[in-house]
Structures are given as structure tokens and as C-alpha cells.
Design a protein around this motif. Structure first.
Motif, PDB file in Angstrom:
ATOM      1  N   GLU A 235       0.830  -1.206   0.000  1.00  0.00           N
ATOM      2  CA  GLU A 235       0.000   0.000   0.000  1.00  0.00           C
ATOM      3  C   GLU A 235       0.863   1.254   0.000  1.00  0.00           C
ATOM      4  N   VAL A 236       1.885   1.248   0.838  1.00  0.00           N
ATOM      5  CA  VAL A 236       2.700   2.445   1.031  1.00  0.00           C
ATOM      6  C   VAL A 236       3.487   2.811  -0.218  1.00  0.00           C
ATOM      7  N   VAL A 237       4.123   1.812  -0.866  1.00  0.00           N
ATOM      8  CA  VAL A 237       5.020   2.095  -1.999  1.00  0.00           C
ATOM      9  C   VAL A 237       4.308   2.796  -3.156  1.00  0.00           C
ATOM     10  N   PRO A 238       3.194   2.241  -3.697  1.00  0.00           N
ATOM     11  CA  PRO A 238       2.556   2.929  -4.826  1.00  0.00           C
ATOM     12  C   PRO A 238       1.940   4.270  -4.460  1.00  0.00           C
ATOM     13  N   ILE A 239       1.322   4.351  -3.273  1.00  0.00           N
ATOM     14  CA  ILE A 239       0.709   5.621  -2.871  1.00  0.00           C
ATOM     15  C   ILE A 239       1.781   6.691  -2.674  1.00  0.00           C
ATOM     16  N   ASN A 240       2.889   6.304  -2.056  1.00  0.00           N
ATOM     17  CA  ASN A 240       3.982   7.251  -1.866  1.00  0.00           C
ATOM     18  C   ASN A 240       4.545   7.724  -3.209  1.00  0.00           C
ATOM     19  N   PHE A 241       4.672   6.803  -4.170  1.00  0.00           N
ATOM     20  CA  PHE A 241       5.184   7.171  -5.494  1.00  0.00           C
ATOM     21  C   PHE A 241       4.272   8.186  -6.165  1.00  0.00           C
ATOM     22  N   VAL A 242       2.970   7.930  -6.129  1.00  0.00           N
ATOM     23  CA  VAL A 242       2.009   8.832  -6.775  1.00  0.00           C
ATOM     24  C   VAL A 242       2.008  10.206  -6.099  1.00  0.00           C
ATOM     25  N   PHE A 243       1.913  10.216  -4.774  1.00  0.00           N
ATOM     26  CA  PHE A 243       1.860  11.490  -4.048  1.00  0.00           C
ATOM     27  C   PHE A 243       3.169  12.268  -4.193  1.00  0.00           C
ATOM     28  N   PHE A 244       4.298  11.554  -4.079  1.00  0.00           N
ATOM     29  CA  PHE A 244       5.599  12.213  -4.205  1.00  0.00           C
ATOM     30  C   PHE A 244       5.763  12.828  -5.594  1.00  0.00           C
ATOM     31  N   THR A 245       5.398  12.067  -6.628  1.00  0.00           N
ATOM     32  CA  THR A 245       5.540  12.551  -7.997  1.00  0.00           C
ATOM     33  C   THR A 245       4.660  13.770  -8.242  1.00  0.00           C
ATOM     34  N   ALA A 246       3.407  13.692  -7.803  1.00  0.00           N
ATOM     35  CA  ALA A 246       2.499  14.828  -7.981  1.00  0.00           C
ATOM     36  C   ALA A 246       3.024  16.057  -7.244  1.00  0.00           C
ATOM     37  N   SER A 247       3.549  15.845  -6.045  1.00  0.00           N
ATOM     38  CA  SER A 247       4.097  16.947  -5.260  1.00  0.00           C
ATOM     39  C   SER A 247       5.326  17.549  -5.934  1.00  0.00           C
ATOM     40  N   ALA A 248       6.195  16.685  -6.480  1.00  0.00           N
ATOM     41  CA  ALA A 248       7.411  17.160  -7.138  1.00  0.00           C
ATOM     42  C   ALA A 248       7.095  17.942  -8.406  1.00  0.00           C
ATOM     43  N   ILE A 249       6.128  17.451  -9.183  1.00  0.00           N
ATOM     44  CA  ILE A 249       5.735  18.158 -10.409  1.00  0.00           C
ATOM     45  C   ILE A 249       5.154  19.524 -10.074  1.00  0.00           C
ATOM     46  N   THR A 250       4.299  19.555  -9.052  1.00  0.00           N
ATOM     47  CA  THR A 250       3.710  20.834  -8.623  1.00  0.00           C
ATOM     48  C   THR A 250       4.792  21.809  -8.169  1.00  0.00           C
ATOM     49  N   ALA A 251       5.757  21.307  -7.395  1.00  0.00           N
ATOM     50  CA  ALA A 251       6.851  22.166  -6.932  1.00  0.00           C
ATOM     51  C   ALA A 251       7.659  22.699  -8.103  1.00  0.00           C
ATOM     52  N   GLY A 252       7.925  21.836  -9.096  1.00  0.00           N
ATOM     53  CA  GLY A 252       8.678  22.273 -10.271  1.00  0.00           C
ATOM     54  C   GLY A 252       7.944  23.332 -11.063  1.00  0.00           C
ATOM     55  N   ILE A 253       6.621  23.172 -11.156  1.00  0.00           N
ATOM     56  CA  ILE A 253       5.816  24.147 -11.900  1.00  0.00           C
ATOM     57  C   ILE A 253       5.746  25.476 -11.170  1.00  0.00           C
ATOM     58  N   VAL A 254       5.472  25.421  -9.863  1.00  0.00           N
ATOM     59  CA  VAL A 254       5.263  26.656  -9.089  1.00  0.00           C
ATOM     60  C   VAL A 254       6.578  27.383  -8.828  1.00  0.00           C
ATOM     61  N   PHE A 255       7.590  26.661  -8.348  1.00  0.00           N
ATOM     62  CA  PHE A 255       8.831  27.327  -7.940  1.00  0.00           C
ATOM     63  C   PHE A 255       9.747  27.595  -9.133  1.00  0.00           C
ATOM     64  N   TYR A 256       9.990  26.572  -9.948  1.00  0.00           N
ATOM     65  CA  TYR A 256      10.957  26.717 -11.042  1.00  0.00           C
ATOM     66  C   TYR A 256      10.318  27.048 -12.393  1.00  0.00           C
ATOM     67  N   GLN A 257       8.965  27.127 -12.398  1.00  0.00           N
ATOM     68  CA  GLN A 257       8.231  27.531 -13.610  1.00  0.00           C
ATOM     69  C   GLN A 257       8.653  26.685 -14.820  1.00  0.00           C
ATOM     70  N   GLU A 258       8.723  25.353 -14.609  1.00  0.00           N
ATOM     71  CA  GLU A 258       9.270  24.454 -15.623  1.00  0.00           C
ATOM     72  C   GLU A 258       8.334  24.236 -16.812  1.00  0.00           C
ATOM     73  N   PHE A 259       7.044  24.470 -16.645  1.00  0.00           N
ATOM     74  CA  PHE A 259       6.121  24.263 -17.761  1.00  0.00           C
ATOM     75  C   PHE A 259       5.844  25.557 -18.528  1.00  0.00           C
ATOM     76  N   GLN A 260       6.546  26.608 -18.164  1.00  0.00           N
ATOM     77  CA  GLN A 260       6.332  27.895 -18.825  1.00  0.00           C
ATOM     78  C   GLN A 260       6.741  27.797 -20.298  1.00  0.00           C
ATOM     79  N   GLY A 261       5.816  28.154 -21.191  1.00  0.00           N
ATOM     80  CA  GLY A 261       6.101  28.123 -22.627  1.00  0.00           C
ATOM     81  C   GLY A 261       5.957  26.752 -23.258  1.00  0.00           C
ATOM     82  N   LEU A 262       5.575  25.730 -22.478  1.00  0.00           N
ATOM     83  CA  LEU A 262       5.423  24.375 -23.015  1.00  0.00           C
ATOM     84  C   LEU A 262       4.073  24.263 -23.721  1.00  0.00           C
TER      85      LEU A 262
END
Length: 340
Positions: A235-262
């Protein structure tokens, strides 16, 4: 695809592959210790420590990868570790290959291809001045405020109301992971620029990010350990992967503006790749079969007459966050005793 971006992808894939090898080495060390009836703590095993060493190298590779490629790409590539671990456990630990493993692996591979193809192909050179500017941007300040509010509510429910639901625990880990990704990319990026000749280590923001990185990682490990004690690893491994990935993508978008111009198509295909990887990881990790230890042929361990196997091959109390993924592996009952 520029060389720096490609280098980040290769380093991340290699790092995750090393992590998968390390997990299986640690798992095997626990199995062998249980088979031999060895009552010594698992951390006295040289084999177990070799697995920990490979884990460190793998994590170091992931850390370095953040300095070359976008955070929104490096985080989802963690599915490589799950795929490789499943393959290694089938080949070397003699686990059963299920139809869901094949389907999940195929989906995760396709998802990884889409991630690499449609993710942002440029990574900003991370400097101290850039990190300082991003840290005071209005979108990040709003994001940080909302994250603190949500984290406080979840912590209140978890600690005061004693609500021990897996979603609450894993959301706490994911919110901390968001800060971890931001700080790791900042530290890794500034170290990379310093190695190239543009010294960044004299700026206070570098040490602020180091403190945030260490603190967020420490609390992540704490909550992950608690999750591993309360819930099954499947239970922990897949849920952690999904939540961690979603959190990391959000952080990249908000802080580093990685999707800007995509382009919109790239964004949709990238998210579709994430979805395929999530489904693949869930299929691989769910209801993992127990290992049949009598079929293990990679080491001649022998039988110990009159010695019973322990139920759990890894202690759960105060265990290492990654090592605890091997918890709940069960030994079979001992066979008939040898004639004397």
C-alpha cells in the motif's frame, strides 16, 4: 534534446536502477539471515550494508540528476526503480511473475517514454540569485502558505485526533517532499554551477536550502517509517510514489516555472505518461506474492534441524526507511528434520 538534459535522464535512471538492486540485496540479506536462524541484528550483516551503500549511490545519482534536468521529470522516473526491482525479484529471488506485473511493467515503460519525450527539454541554470528571486515570487509564497495550512490541519488530525489513515500519513510525506524537491534541485544546481566555475557556495541562500533539504528529508523518513509500521508495503510504496511525484511536479511548476512556454499537447502527453506510470506501479506493487524459500537456489543454506523460522524477517521498530520495504516477507515452515 540537449546533452545536459540527456545526462540528467541517464544519471536518474542509473540511480534508480542502483536503488532497485539495493532493495533486493537488503531483502535477500534478511531472507538469508532468517534461513540460517541467525539471531543477530540485521544491521550486523555485511551484505545488508552493501545494499545500504548501493542505496546511497543511487540516491546520490538522483541528487545529481536534479542539477541537470527538470524536477518534474526526475521525480516520475522513480518508476524505473519499481520496474527494475520487480524484474530482479523474479529473476534472482524467485518471486512469482504475475500477469499484473507484465501489464504494469509495460504501462510503466510506455509512461516513462512519454515522460522523457514530452517533458520540458530545457533546465534552467540554477544560481543563488535565481533561487532568491523564485523564493520571494508571489506564486510560491501563496503555494507555501497553502501548504503550511494543509500540513497543519493534517498534522492536527494525525496527532491530536489520532486519525491514522494512510492517506493522511502519505499526504504529510508528500507535502514535505515538495520542499525536499525544491531544496534538492537548488542545492544540486548551485553545486553544479560552482563546479563549472561560477561559485555559488558563498551565498546564504545555499545554506538555507541545505537546512531545508536536511530537515524535510528527516521528517519524511520519520513519517514513512510510521506508515511502514501501520500499513503494508504494497500500500505504502505505490501511494507514496504517486503522491511524491504529484508533489514534485507541482513544486517544479510553481517554484521553477518548468512548464512555462510548453505546448498544451506536451503538457497533456506528459500528464498521460504520469498516469500510465502510476497505474503501472500500482499493478506491480499490489498484493505481492510471498517468496517460497524452499525454491531459492542462489545460495546453499542448508536446513537447521529443530529450528523454526521467524515470521517477519525484518524488525519494524526504528527501521531504515528504505530497508523497511522488505518487511512482511514470510518464511515457510521448516521441512522434516534430518535423520540422526
Amino acid at each position: 534534446m540537449n546533452q545536459t538534459y540527456l545526462l540528467g535522464i541517464i544519471i536518474s535512471i542509473c540511480g534508480n536502477f542502483l536503488i532497485s538492486i539495493s532493495l533486493n540485496i537488503q531483502k535477500y540479506a534478511h531472507m538469508r539471515q532468517s534461513q540460517l536462524g541467525d539471531s543477530r541484528p540485521y544491521y550486523t550483516s555485511v551484505l545488508w550494508w552493501s545494499g545500504v551503500g548501493l542505496m546511497g549511490l543511487g540516491e546520490l545519482g538522483n541528487f545529481a540528476a536534479y542539477g541537470f534536468a527538470p524536477a518534474s521529470l526526475i521525480a516520475p522516473l522513480g518508476c524505473v526503480s519499481v520496474i527494475a526491482s520487480a524484474v530482479i525479484s523474479v529473476v534472482f529471488l524467485k518471486e512469482t511473475l504475475r500477469a499484473s506485473d507484465v501489464v504494469g511493467g509495460a504501462l510503466a515503460v510506455v509512461g516513462t517514454y512519454l515522460l522523457v519525450t514530452f517533458a520540458p527539454h530545457t533546465s534552467t541554470h540554477i544560481t543563488a540569485h535565481l533561487v532568491q528571486r523564485y523564493a520571494v515570487s508571489w506564486q510560491f509564497l501563496i503555494y507555501l502558505f497553502l501548504e503550511v495550512v494543509v500540513f497543519s490541519i493534517l498534522l492536527y488530525l494525525y496527532k491530536r485526533r489520532n486519525i491514522k489513515h494512510i492517506t493522511i500519513v502519505m499526504l504529510l510525506v508528500a507535502l514535505l517532499a515538495s520542499l525536499t524537491v525544491i531544496s534538492v534541485k537548488a542545492v544540486s544546481g548551485m553545486i553544479t554551477e560552482s563546479i563549472k566555475g561560477d561559485l555559488q557556495l558563498t551565498y546564504p541562500i545555499f545554506y538555507v536550502m541545505v537546512v531545508v533539504m536536511v530537515a524535510s528529508c528527516a521528517f519524511q523518513i520519520k513519517f514513512l517509517n510510521q506508515a511502514m509500521k501501520m500499513f503494508d508495503a504494497t500500500e505504502v510504496v505505490p501511494i507514496n510514489f504517486v503522491f511524491f511525484t504529484a508533489s514534485a511536479i507541482t513544486a517544479g511548476i510553481v517554484f521553477y516555472q518548468e512548464f512555462q512556454g510548453l505546448a498544451l499537447l506536451n503538457i497533456l502527453m506528459f500528464l498521460f505518461g504520469c498516469l500510465l506510470s502510476f497505474i503501472g506501479v500500482f499493478l506491480i506493487a499490489r498484493d505481492r506474492p510471498k517468496i517460497k524459500t524452499e525454491n531459492i537456489t542462489f545460495i546453499a543454506m542448508g536446513k537447521i534441524p529443530g529450528r523454526k523460522c521467524k515470521d517477519k524477517v525484518q524488525p519494524e521498530a526504528k527501521s531504515n526507511a528504505y530497508g523497511s520495504l522488505a518487511a512482511k516477507l514470510m518464511c515457510n515452515k521448516p521441512g522434516p528434520q534430518d535423520d540422526s
